[in-house]
Write a protein that holds these residues in place. Structure first.
Motif, PDB file in Angstrom:
ATOM      1  N   ARG A  45       0.851  -1.196   0.000  1.00  0.00           N
ATOM      2  CA  ARG A  45       0.000   0.000   0.000  1.00  0.00           C
ATOM      3  C   ARG A  45       0.887   1.246   0.000  1.00  0.00           C
ATOM      4  O   ARG A  45       1.631   1.492   0.925  1.00  0.00           O
ATOM      5  CB  ARG A  45      -0.919   0.008   1.228  1.00  0.00           C
ATOM      6  CG  ARG A  45      -1.938   1.149   1.196  1.00  0.00           C
ATOM      7  CD  ARG A  45      -2.811   1.136   2.434  1.00  0.00           C
ATOM      8  NE  ARG A  45      -3.812   2.203   2.405  1.00  0.00           N
ATOM      9  CZ  ARG A  45      -3.568   3.462   2.787  1.00  0.00           C
ATOM     10  NH1 ARG A  45      -2.358   3.794   3.226  1.00  0.00           N
ATOM     11  NH2 ARG A  45      -4.532   4.370   2.735  1.00  0.00           N
ATOM     12  N   HIS A  46       0.792   2.006  -1.067  1.00  0.00           N
ATOM     13  CA  HIS A  46       1.632   3.175  -1.355  1.00  0.00           C
ATOM     14  C   HIS A  46       3.057   2.714  -1.685  1.00  0.00           C
ATOM     15  O   HIS A  46       3.423   1.550  -1.502  1.00  0.00           O
ATOM     16  CB  HIS A  46       1.658   4.178  -0.208  1.00  0.00           C
ATOM     17  CG  HIS A  46       0.362   4.892   0.019  1.00  0.00           C
ATOM     18  ND1 HIS A  46      -0.514   5.182  -0.998  1.00  0.00           N
ATOM     19  CD2 HIS A  46      -0.210   5.390   1.154  1.00  0.00           C
ATOM     20  CE1 HIS A  46      -1.554   5.816  -0.512  1.00  0.00           C
ATOM     21  NE2 HIS A  46      -1.415   5.951   0.799  1.00  0.00           N
ATOM     22  N   GLU A  47       3.877   3.653  -2.159  1.00  0.00           N
ATOM     23  CA  GLU A  47       5.282   3.347  -2.379  1.00  0.00           C
ATOM     24  C   GLU A  47       5.902   2.926  -1.045  1.00  0.00           C
ATOM     25  O   GLU A  47       5.701   3.602  -0.037  1.00  0.00           O
ATOM     26  CB  GLU A  47       6.025   4.574  -2.912  1.00  0.00           C
ATOM     27  CG  GLU A  47       5.622   4.999  -4.309  1.00  0.00           C
ATOM     28  CD  GLU A  47       6.458   6.153  -4.827  1.00  0.00           C
ATOM     29  OE1 GLU A  47       6.569   6.292  -6.042  1.00  0.00           O
ATOM     30  OE2 GLU A  47       6.993   6.925  -3.996  1.00  0.00           O
ATOM     31  N   HIS A  50       9.914   6.504  -0.752  1.00  0.00           N
ATOM     32  CA  HIS A  50       9.809   7.455  -1.855  1.00  0.00           C
ATOM     33  C   HIS A  50      11.072   7.440  -2.714  1.00  0.00           C
ATOM     34  O   HIS A  50      11.933   8.320  -2.620  1.00  0.00           O
ATOM     35  CB  HIS A  50       9.544   8.857  -1.317  1.00  0.00           C
ATOM     36  CG  HIS A  50       8.127   9.067  -0.908  1.00  0.00           C
ATOM     37  ND1 HIS A  50       7.738  10.029   0.002  1.00  0.00           N
ATOM     38  CD2 HIS A  50       6.986   8.434  -1.284  1.00  0.00           C
ATOM     39  CE1 HIS A  50       6.424   9.977   0.160  1.00  0.00           C
ATOM     40  NE2 HIS A  50       5.958   9.019  -0.604  1.00  0.00           N
ATOM     41  N   PHE A  65       2.059  -2.336  -6.325  1.00  0.00           N
ATOM     42  CA  PHE A  65       1.838  -1.150  -5.503  1.00  0.00           C
ATOM     43  C   PHE A  65       0.435  -0.617  -5.748  1.00  0.00           C
ATOM     44  O   PHE A  65       0.020  -0.415  -6.894  1.00  0.00           O
ATOM     45  CB  PHE A  65       2.890  -0.087  -5.812  1.00  0.00           C
ATOM     46  CG  PHE A  65       4.271  -0.506  -5.376  1.00  0.00           C
ATOM     47  CD1 PHE A  65       4.732  -0.217  -4.103  1.00  0.00           C
ATOM     48  CD2 PHE A  65       5.090  -1.231  -6.236  1.00  0.00           C
ATOM     49  CE1 PHE A  65       5.989  -0.624  -3.682  1.00  0.00           C
ATOM     50  CE2 PHE A  65       6.350  -1.644  -5.829  1.00  0.00           C
ATOM     51  CZ  PHE A  65       6.800  -1.344  -4.555  1.00  0.00           C
ATOM     52  N   GLU A  67      -2.845   2.082  -4.103  1.00  0.00           N
ATOM     53  CA  GLU A  67      -3.091   3.254  -3.271  1.00  0.00           C
ATOM     54  C   GLU A  67      -4.008   2.933  -2.097  1.00  0.00           C
ATOM     55  O   GLU A  67      -3.865   3.491  -1.015  1.00  0.00           O
ATOM     56  CB  GLU A  67      -3.688   4.381  -4.109  1.00  0.00           C
ATOM     57  CG  GLU A  67      -2.681   5.026  -5.060  1.00  0.00           C
ATOM     58  CD  GLU A  67      -1.475   5.593  -4.323  1.00  0.00           C
ATOM     59  OE1 GLU A  67      -1.679   6.398  -3.395  1.00  0.00           O
ATOM     60  OE2 GLU A  67      -0.341   5.216  -4.668  1.00  0.00           O
ATOM     61  N   GLU A  68      -4.968   2.041  -2.314  1.00  0.00           N
ATOM     62  CA  GLU A  68      -5.935   1.718  -1.272  1.00  0.00           C
ATOM     63  C   GLU A  68      -6.138   0.215  -1.175  1.00  0.00           C
ATOM     64  O   GLU A  68      -5.921  -0.524  -2.141  1.00  0.00           O
ATOM     65  CB  GLU A  68      -7.275   2.412  -1.549  1.00  0.00           C
ATOM     66  CG  GLU A  68      -7.199   3.929  -1.625  1.00  0.00           C
ATOM     67  CD  GLU A  68      -6.745   4.602  -0.340  1.00  0.00           C
ATOM     68  OE1 GLU A  68      -6.814   3.943   0.722  1.00  0.00           O
ATOM     69  OE2 GLU A  68      -6.336   5.769  -0.391  1.00  0.00           O
ATOM     70  N   SER A  82       3.444   0.651   4.031  1.00  0.00           N
ATOM     71  CA  SER A  82       4.711   1.306   3.720  1.00  0.00           C
ATOM     72  C   SER A  82       5.407   1.846   4.962  1.00  0.00           C
ATOM     73  O   SER A  82       4.833   1.908   6.052  1.00  0.00           O
ATOM     74  CB  SER A  82       4.486   2.446   2.724  1.00  0.00           C
ATOM     75  OG  SER A  82       3.996   3.600   3.392  1.00  0.00           O
ATOM     76  N   HIS A  84       5.985   4.742   5.769  1.00  0.00           N
ATOM     77  CA  HIS A  84       5.436   6.000   6.269  1.00  0.00           C
ATOM     78  C   HIS A  84       4.344   5.800   7.315  1.00  0.00           C
ATOM     79  O   HIS A  84       3.974   6.750   8.008  1.00  0.00           O
ATOM     80  CB  HIS A  84       4.864   6.811   5.109  1.00  0.00           C
ATOM     81  CG  HIS A  84       5.812   6.949   3.959  1.00  0.00           C
ATOM     82  ND1 HIS A  84       5.714   6.178   2.815  1.00  0.00           N
ATOM     83  CD2 HIS A  84       6.897   7.739   3.801  1.00  0.00           C
ATOM     84  CE1 HIS A  84       6.689   6.506   1.992  1.00  0.00           C
ATOM     85  NE2 HIS A  84       7.428   7.440   2.560  1.00  0.00           N
ATOM     86  N   VAL A  86       0.356   4.016   8.464  1.00  0.00           N
ATOM     87  CA  VAL A  86      -1.021   4.149   7.990  1.00  0.00           C
ATOM     88  C   VAL A  86      -1.938   4.555   9.133  1.00  0.00           C
ATOM     89  O   VAL A  86      -1.622   4.358  10.306  1.00  0.00           O
ATOM     90  CB  VAL A  86      -1.536   2.828   7.368  1.00  0.00           C
ATOM     91  CG1 VAL A  86      -0.714   2.442   6.154  1.00  0.00           C
ATOM     92  CG2 VAL A  86      -1.549   1.701   8.395  1.00  0.00           C
ATOM     93  N   PRO A 135       2.223  11.104   3.301  1.00  0.00           N
ATOM     94  CA  PRO A 135       1.700   9.852   3.874  1.00  0.00           C
ATOM     95  C   PRO A 135       1.961   9.696   5.363  1.00  0.00           C
ATOM     96  O   PRO A 135       1.118   9.167   6.085  1.00  0.00           O
ATOM     97  CB  PRO A 135       2.420   8.766   3.065  1.00  0.00           C
ATOM     98  CG  PRO A 135       2.758   9.414   1.775  1.00  0.00           C
ATOM     99  CD  PRO A 135       3.036  10.856   2.091  1.00  0.00           C
ATOM    100  N   ASN A 233       9.476  13.555  -4.555  1.00  0.00           N
ATOM    101  CA  ASN A 233       8.397  13.386  -3.578  1.00  0.00           C
ATOM    102  C   ASN A 233       8.918  12.879  -2.239  1.00  0.00           C
ATOM    103  O   ASN A 233       8.146  12.474  -1.374  1.00  0.00           O
ATOM    104  CB  ASN A 233       7.309  12.456  -4.116  1.00  0.00           C
ATOM    105  CG  ASN A 233       7.809  11.041  -4.357  1.00  0.00           C
ATOM    106  OD1 ASN A 233       9.008  10.801  -4.515  1.00  0.00           O
ATOM    107  ND2 ASN A 233       6.892  10.085  -4.406  1.00  0.00           N
TER     108      ASN A 233
END
Length: 330
Positions: A45-47, A50, A65, A67-68, A82, A84, A86, A135, A233
């Motif tokens: 989920r997500h990168e 980055h 990969f 997004e949701e 990821s 970052h 959640v 994120p 990003n």
């Protein structure tokens, strides 16, 4: 390639530490180990971090990969969160669907999550210093009920933010911010709200702090321009470029790899610096050095400001043999 005799001399200061931090290294290893144990596909989920180079390499091995979670089929395949982090709602949804999840959230981000929960449990309204939409910020704000967190992005917002009347306050921050910018924001908040509570230890992670200190050291030792290897990003990579410019570099270039280098702009420089964001692999740094060496006669010097020995363990599901290892054959 410029003939050796025609290459102008160039002193290259190489920052240390640079590149992968322990949290990024752990996150990438989680995806790699999941692919090894369970085979492809493995959903992320997500990168995972980055950096397009890293993401494309994992995609080539079978990582998918998304997004949701709605994009993940109910087929029992692993789903990785990821580095970052959640929001709690994502974890709740994964549990409701009984997805097989692996959490690659950086432990230092998890620390901020738990910190936010403790402040909320004590009745404090949280002022979160960070960038809207990042994120990590989305994940941290998602640890608490809606309205329990107010985002503060810069000093101007710190000076005008209006928290709920009568609320006790606390502050936390995104882990990849500019150390200097964050200090200014905290000072503004503390001046306005003297009783505001803060973290026991700075939320900006050790790797971000070390890399920013190294970027400043490059300039202090004569770098006229600084090259930062990292994705656009990537918050920590962008901050490195900003830090180098504020330290006095005539120019800071954020490049994803050697193809993005503007070598002509370095003509006339006697000394330049090179560093890399925490999600940029060392292979890209070496590729940039090779590209510079094809144009200039390099004299490379390392500028080290800290030693990093921190390593984070893999999740228990990957740290030991597990029955789920047969998943790919089910």
């Amino acid at each position: 390639m410029t003939p050796p005799a025609a290459r102008p001399p160039l002193r290259l200061l190489l920052a240390a530490p640079r590149g992968f931090c322990a949290g990024v290294d752990r996150a990438v290893k989680i995806v790699e180990e999941a692919l090894t144990r369970f085979g492809a596909p493995v959903y992320v989920r997500h990168e995972i971090v980055h950096n397009r180079h890293v993401v494309d390499g994992l995609r080539a091995r079978g990582a998918v990969f998304v997004e949701e979670l709605s994009e993940v089929p109910d087929d029992g395949r692993p789903v990785i969160f990821s580095a970052h982090g959640v929001a709690k709602g994502v974890v709740t949804e994964a549990m409701r669907r009984r997805l097989f999840t692996l959490d690659a959230t950086c432990p230092l981000v998890t620390k901020v999550h738990r910190e936010a929960e403790r402040h909320h449990a004590r009745g404090r309204h949280l002022l979160l210093i960070g960038h809207a939409g990042h994120p990590e910020v989305v994940g941290t704000m998602g640890q608490l009920p809606e309205g329990a967190v107010t985002l503060v992005q810069d000093v101007a917002e710190a000076r005008r933010v209006t928290p709920p009347a009568g609320a006790e306050l606390a502050w936390s921050s995104q882990t990849t911010l500019s150390v200097d910018d964050t200090a200014e924001i905290v000072a503004a908040l503390t001046e306005r709200f003297p009783g505001i509570a803060g973290p026991a230890k700075d939320d900006i992670c050790y790797a971000t702090s070390n890399r920013q200190a190294a970027a400043k050291a490059l300039v202090a030792q004569g770098a006229e321009a600084v090259i930062v290897v990292g994705a656009r990003n990537s918050s920590n990579s962008r901050r490195l470029a900003e830090v180098a410019e504020r330290a006095g570099a005539r120019r800071a270039m954020l490049v994803e790899g050697p193809a993005a280098l503007d070598l002509d702009s370095l003509q006339g420089c006697a000394t330049i610096g090179l560093t890399a964001g925490a999600s940029a692999p060392e292979a890209l740094v070496q590729a940039v050095i090779a590209a510079l060496g094809a144009r200039f006669a390099l004299a490379v010097e390392e500028v080290r400001v800290a030693e990093e020995t921190i390593a984070f363990r893999l999740p228990p599901e990957l740290a030991r043999p597990a029955a789920r290892d047969t998943l790919a054959a089910d």
